[in-house]
Write an enzyme that holds these catalytic residues in place. Structure first.
Site, PDB file in Angstrom:
ATOM      1  N   HIS A  28      38.114  33.185  37.645  1.00  0.00           N
ATOM      2  CA  HIS A  28      36.977  33.904  38.217  1.00  0.00           C
ATOM      3  C   HIS A  28      37.360  35.378  38.352  1.00  0.00           C
ATOM      4  O   HIS A  28      38.211  35.727  39.157  1.00  0.00           O
ATOM      5  CB  HIS A  28      36.614  33.318  39.587  1.00  0.00           C
ATOM      6  CG  HIS A  28      36.066  31.931  39.481  1.00  0.00           C
ATOM      7  ND1 HIS A  28      36.315  30.949  40.409  1.00  0.00           N
ATOM      8  CD2 HIS A  28      35.291  31.375  38.521  1.00  0.00           C
ATOM      9  CE1 HIS A  28      35.694  29.837  40.031  1.00  0.00           C
ATOM     10  NE2 HIS A  28      35.080  30.071  38.888  1.00  0.00           N
ATOM     11  N   GLU A  36      43.643  28.639  46.951  1.00  0.00           N
ATOM     12  CA  GLU A  36      42.631  29.607  47.372  1.00  0.00           C
ATOM     13  C   GLU A  36      43.278  30.622  48.299  1.00  0.00           C
ATOM     14  O   GLU A  36      43.931  30.259  49.276  1.00  0.00           O
ATOM     15  CB  GLU A  36      41.509  28.891  48.150  1.00  0.00           C
ATOM     16  CG  GLU A  36      40.738  27.858  47.338  1.00  0.00           C
ATOM     17  CD  GLU A  36      39.668  28.477  46.453  1.00  0.00           C
ATOM     18  OE1 GLU A  36      39.560  29.719  46.433  1.00  0.00           O
ATOM     19  OE2 GLU A  36      38.947  27.711  45.780  1.00  0.00           O
TER      20      GLU A  36
HETATM   21 ZN   LIG Z   1      37.498  30.900  42.165  1.00  0.00          ZN
END
Ligand SMILES: [Zn+2]
Length: 1163
Positions: free
Chosen positions: A814, A996
């Site tokens: 991303h 994350e």
């Molecule tokens: Zn992501």
């Protein structure tokens, strides 16, 4: 015993329903009143669970039938009903079942002139209306007409009754059909006039609750479109805005200001975003006939019918507890079970053998000299413009192995030894197709030179004119900096800007490798090779110059009270007092020529056409305020969150307000202390090259812009949110850069890899850089192999070398998650370092790393997708070799490793999480998923290795930013095509994770309350490596030497571990979810806090002493007229009055067990 105890209450309730003896009833009511006056919500819940509501309703039916009405019974009964009813979620249904709506309405009607009973009836009416269906029924039967007879203009008489009526009206207006009815009958204008009247006359602010009550009515009635239109037509905006101005100076009027502001924001006329189309400014023709997203051009004239109201249905909230999250859990055991399946023909895996040179390397021939020669030859062939021997002095000087600095062993692209390695077809063919937007003539012409060379020979680098962004206008400060004795040596060019190349040369002389692992020359060389859709010609200064973390991390920004309210009022002022609104476009990516007077005085100059840049349009709203619009992801009409742009020509000491008006997420860490980042060129050149957290008055809220309903193909929401922040720039006429988070471009990564491989010790570090594949946009996606060189050429050592377990790491799928790249940077630097732990770790594993899975997205300033307009982390199940090459080949390589029995021990994909704090892992567990979903599957039958929990537990101890409590091991259906789930399921990798990292801060540990900087993110990357080593020691058989070495090294870590353990034990109960934002973000929904507030407000209202109600006799009715029998009955249950202000239970009650049911209730 317990049953006996409970029965005490049940006897009371059933007696209440069956008895016709007034005294008995009065006494029971009195007992219940006493009981509940002591208690909290939980006591009332207990009464409800025993049938309290039904009993009271039945008693009401009976009492209402008596003629003349007996107020001594009715009043306590109504009070009890109001208190019990508001906490009974099924009360509305019970009222309908008892057919009590008519009874309550007629009681109200009959008592219109008797204020005390009327007030009581209104309380009950309000509680009944809290159920939407019952409220609608009351509305149909004339309840609102009745209420409007009671609500009067300003008057000091009967205020309590007026207040109760307004409370009931507000409750009724929560039903949308009631709101429609009210608007149609002209009540909205009536409410506005009433509000104005009370506002004007209540000069001493004695009746704030009445004024706020009227505003709440307006708030609910404007939840429907008809309500908002009528509100606008009735000058509601002006009336409320003006009244708020009167209130601003008075602190205790906050409830009024807040509610009025919510209405103003909600009713602000909706507009479309001021862009011709929401589709990205950049498009990219896809190979074959592939379509990215559904076409999203709007048809005209759909403005009115657009979907906000949808069907304006009243949602009954009987079962309000949403289980959405759990619904998403995968509960099909067969789908959860790991099954190795191939998504491609097995023979296709052969090509990946070349990506594992470590498995076939013939170390017998390993002679350092020859390898050096070879790699030097490679380098000169493959990277013509890269100054291959340049070493930033600080780095190499610091590095203990600097004697190796000129010995380069990088393999760029396919290894010469691997001539038969076929680069996947699409990656080369792509080049012929990568003509950008064919329709944009100007762009094509501009690119013509470059395109002609760029096809076969990778010569773009030579022809591309790539310049550093011009430096600040004012030349005086460099003169001082570079030529303190020779003022005249630099002259501004005719345009007022200095000759860029001279300046850059001067700057580079001064730039003595201040920034570790960064080189402006390497950066420029790499940036020249980048292929972007806009054909970048400019280098952003921060990426070129580098970033050095500031010496201290910055605490989270404390949210100023009422900041959002102030900003919203300022927004509304554009409409009401448009005098100072400028409204000119000063930057437009789509039509650069349309901008009125760029560089005009009193106006900032914006720019974003550089790697990772994202700003589509800037509109100067007022002198120091700008609305900014971000560009959608390429080939998409959504996914805006990432921004990165340049701003110049600022004044000193002026706060500039920036509003990013097309954000999409429903909430943001910007509401919880996060600041954007800023980089000042002047600061950088003066020796402080750094991104810092900057900005104040930051908040994030829903705005009045929306997207046409038909545009919605794939749109999650039709509304936009504003991120607003104000910045005082550190210097006048500086050049500054603002970004969502610390930028990390593709060229940054590529030049970082160049430096790393030059700085490693090739005797110890085995390093191979290959190309996994070419991206759609024609950029190479690097694949790294890092491990320790074999100890010797002895057979044992070579075997050990080949048999090391694999660790597979990926990052930045991303593009907006630049934090993931900083974590990866930390991992890579640690892995090639001379740290003895790194040395040991390299001996334990072979690392396969794809540091950037989505280079094109990063280059073109996307937030989430690749050039195909797809979220690549949703393509792992069936990646398309043409559209998703990096995923297709990363998966292919993983398949290959599995096929030779070498599936990785750990797979981890690095991400950033925009909504949460801390760094944490998502893993996969069948059992935890089934348990969480409440599945009846016999989980004892399913065997599961709990080894997936080991690594996060270790990281919790060794990594300061990591928090175990934030981890989750649930498998969601919506995540079935993510890397983590696919690698777990299809490759059978037990330890398959998403890592994350927050953009903001930590809720636990040493970084609690601090905004994370790049240093903390990099540290996370290195601690992840340490975690892997400990995992290895715990989970795999190790040689004696490794164990001994580890024992020696890891003792050093013990202190950290202990400290971390202490911290964890303190914090295990805290939750990592953000509390609701202090200010409402979305004005169109009613938050739960509304209801909570209602409870306490109504309770207070009911319990306020009645004595001051004018014109009414104080009539409590309960304690008077007691007879012997009633007293006896009363005595049976309670031997004395409950002590007031005491938590002690009444004496003697325990004997009958009446109160025992509440034992556990906090009182
Ligand atoms: Zn992501």
């Amino acid at each position: 015993m317990a049953e006996q105890e409970a029965s005490g209450l049940q006897v009371l309730l059933s007696t209440l329903q069956s008895s016709c003896d007034k005294d008995v009833i009065l006494n029971i009511l009195s007992v219940l009143t006493d009981l509940l006056s002591l208690g909290t919500g939980r006591r009332i819940q207990y009464v409800i669970s025993k049938g309290g509501s039904e009993a009271l309703l039945q008693a009401l039916s009976a009492a209402a039938r008596t003629e003349p009405p007996d107020h001594s019974t009715l009043l306590p009964l109504l009070r009890l009903l109001a208190r019990v009813g508001q906490r009974d979620r099924k009360f509305g249904l019970k009222v309908q079942k008892a057919e009590a709506t008519d009874i309550i309405l007629s009681l109200t009607r009959r008592n219109l002139d008797h204020h005390l009973p009327l007030t009581h009836c209104l309380w009950v009416l309000r509680v009944c209306a809290s159920n939407v269906t019952t409220g609608t029924m009351l509305g149909i039967n004339g309840a609102m007409e009745l209420l409007f007879k009671v609500i009067t203009p300003y008057s000091k008489r009967h205020v309590r009754t007026v207040r109760a009526a307004i409370g009931a009206l507000a409750a009724l207006l929560k039903s949308k059909s009631n709101s429609r009815r009210a608007v149609n009958r002209g009540y909205l204008g009536g409410l506005l006039r009433l509000y104005q009247d009370w506002h004007r006359n209540d000069v001493s602010n004695n009746y704030i609750y009445i004024r706020r009550g009227l505003l709440l009515c307006l708030k609910y009635i404007t939840n429907i479109q008809l309500g908002r239109e009528t509100f606008l037509g009735s000058k509601g905006m002006e009336i409320l805005f003006t009244s708020v101005q009167d209130c601003l100076s008075c602190k205790n009027l906050d409830p009024i200001i807040t509610t009025a502001t919510q209405i103003l924001r909600k009713c602000y006329p909706k507009e479309h975003l001021p862009v011709a189309t929401v589709s990205s400014s950049y498009s990219f023709p896809l190979p074959g006939n592939a379509k990215a997203e559904p076409p999203c051009e709007e048809s005209e004239g759909d403005y009115e019918s657009d979907g906000e109201e949808e069907a304006e249905k009243d949602l009954d909230n009987e079962d309000g507890e949403s289980k959405e999250e759990d619904y998403d859990l995968e509960t099909d055991v067969n789908k959860l079970r790991s099954k190795p399946v191939l998504d491609r023909p097995e023979e296709d895996l052969g090509q990946y053998e070349a990506m594992c040179p470590e498995l076939s390397h013939n170390f017998q021939e390993l002679e350092l000299e020859s390898e050096e020669e070879k790699s030097l030859k490679d380098r000169t062939e493959s990277l013509p413009s890269a100054p291959s021997h340049f070493i930033p002095s600080a780095t190499s000087a610091k590095h203990p192995n600097c004697r190796w600095r000129n010995q380069s062993v990088t393999e760029m692209g396919p290894d010469p030894d691997e001539q038969d390695f076929k680069v996947p077809l699409q990656s080369w063919r792509k080049k012929e197709e990568c003509r950008w937007d064919q329709n944009d003539e100007k762009r094509v012409i501009a690119e013509a030179t470059q395109d002609t060379d760029s096809c076969e020979e990778e010569d773009a680098a030579r022809s591309r004119v790539l310049a550093l962004r011009p430096l600040p206008k004012d030349a005086a400060w460099y003169k001082k900096l570079f030529y303190p004795h020779c003022e005249a040596s630099i002259n501004p060019s005719p345009g007022g800007r200095l000759e860029s190349s001279d300046i850059v040369r001067n700057l580079l002389e001064k730039h003595q490798g201040d920034v570790l692992f960064h080189s402006p020359r390497f950066y420029t060389a790499r940036a020249k090779c980048v292929k972007s859709i806009p054909g970048y010609r400019d280098l952003a200064f921060p990426d070129f110059w580098g970033h050095q973390p500031p010496p201290h991390s910055k605490p989270m920004l404390e949210r100023k009270q009422g900041v959002q309210r102030d900003k919203v009022l300022d927004d509304v002022r554009r409409l009401i007092q448009p005098g100072d609104v400028i409204g000119r476009t000063v930057f437009d990516l789509d039509e650069p020529s349309s901008c009125s007077s760029p560089g005009a005085p009193d106006c900032l100059t914006f720019f974003s056409k550089f790697e990772s840049g994202n700003l589509r349009k800037a509109i100067q709203v007022r002198e120091f305020e700008y609305d900014l619009i971000m560009n959608a992801d390429v080939n998409s009409n959504q996914h805006h969150q990432w921004f990165y742009f340049e701003v110049r020509d600022m004044k000193l000491a002026v706060p500039y307000r920036f509003n990013i008006i097309n954000c999409e997420k429903f909430n943001s860490q910007f509401n919880y202390g996060m600041q954007p980042v800023m980089y000042s060129v002047k600061e950088a050149v003066q020796g402080r090259p750094r991104w810092i957290r900057a900005g104040h008055d930051i908040c994030y809220y829903k705005n009045h812009y929306h997207c046409r309903a038909t545009t919605g193909g794939g749109m999650r929401g039709k509304f936009y949110y504003t991120l607003t922040f104000s910045i005082k720039f550190p210097h006048k006429d500086d050049v500054c850069y603002l970004a969502y988070h610390y930028p990390y471009t593709y060229s940054t990564m590529m030049s970082h890899l160049d430096i790393l491989e030059q700085n490693r010790n090739p005797k110890k570090v085995y390093w191979r850089q290959q190309t996994l594949c070419q991206t759609l946009g024609g950029n190479p996606c690097p694949l790294l192999t890092i491990t320790a060189m074999p100890e010797s050429k002895k057979r044992n050592d070579l075997e050990q070398f080949c048999n090391r377990p694999y660790v597979f790491l990926t990052a930045r799928v991303h593009p907006g998650e630049s934090n993931a790249s900083w974590v990866m940077k930390g991992t890579l630097e640690f892995l090639v370092s001379s740290d003895p732990i790194a040395d040991l770790l390299r001996k334990c594993f072979i690392f396969k790393i794809v540091p950037m899975l989505n280079p094109d997205g990063v280059i073109n300033g996307n937030y989430r997708c690749s050039l195909s307009g797809h979220d690549l982390n949703r393509q792992w199940m069936t990646p398309n070799s043409q559209l998703h090459p990096t995923i297709y080949h990363a998966k292919g390589l993983l398949y290959y490793l599995c096929s030779i029995g070498r599936a990785p021990l750990v797979f981890c994909d690095y991400h950033g999480h925009s909504q949460k704090k801390n760094v944490f892992l998502y893993g996969c567990s069948i059992k935890e998923t089934l348990w969480q979903a409440g599945c009846m599957v016999d989980t004892a039958v399913i065997t599961e290795d709990v080894g997936y929990r080991t690594l996060p537990k270790i990281l919790d101890k060794v990594a300061p930013a990591f928090v175990m409590n934030s981890c989750s091991f649930l498998v969601e259906k919506s995540r079935e095509s993510t890397a983590r789930v696919v690698v777990w399921k299809e490759m059978g990798v037990l330890r398959s994770y998403t890592m994350e990292s927050t953009y903001c801060s930590c809720s636990h540990g040493p970084y609690k309350g601090l905004q994370l900087g790049t240093q903390e993110l990099e540290e996370m990357g290195s601690k992840f490596c340490l975690g892997l080593l400990i995992l290895h020691l715990k989970s795999l058989p190790c040689s004696k030497e490794v164990m001994a070495q580890a024992a020696l090294l890891l003792d050093l870590e013990e202190e950290i571990t202990d400290r971390a353990q202490r911290r964890c034990s303190n914090s295990s109960l805290e939750s990592d979810d953000e509390p609701p934002c202090v200010e409402e973000i979305d004005y169109n929904t009613d938050t739960i806090s509304d209801c909570e507030e209602d409870f306490s407000e109504l309770d207070q209202e009911i319990q306020e002493p009645l004595s001051w109600v004018e014109g009414e006799r104080e009539d409590e009715g309960v304690t008077t007229g007691q007879t012997c029998s009633s007293r006896a009955l009363r005595g049976l249950y309670i031997s004395s009055q409950p002590a007031s202000n005491s938590t002690a239970l009444p004496l003697g009650s325990a004997a009958l067990g009446l109160y025992n049911g509440f034992k556990s209730s906090p009182v």
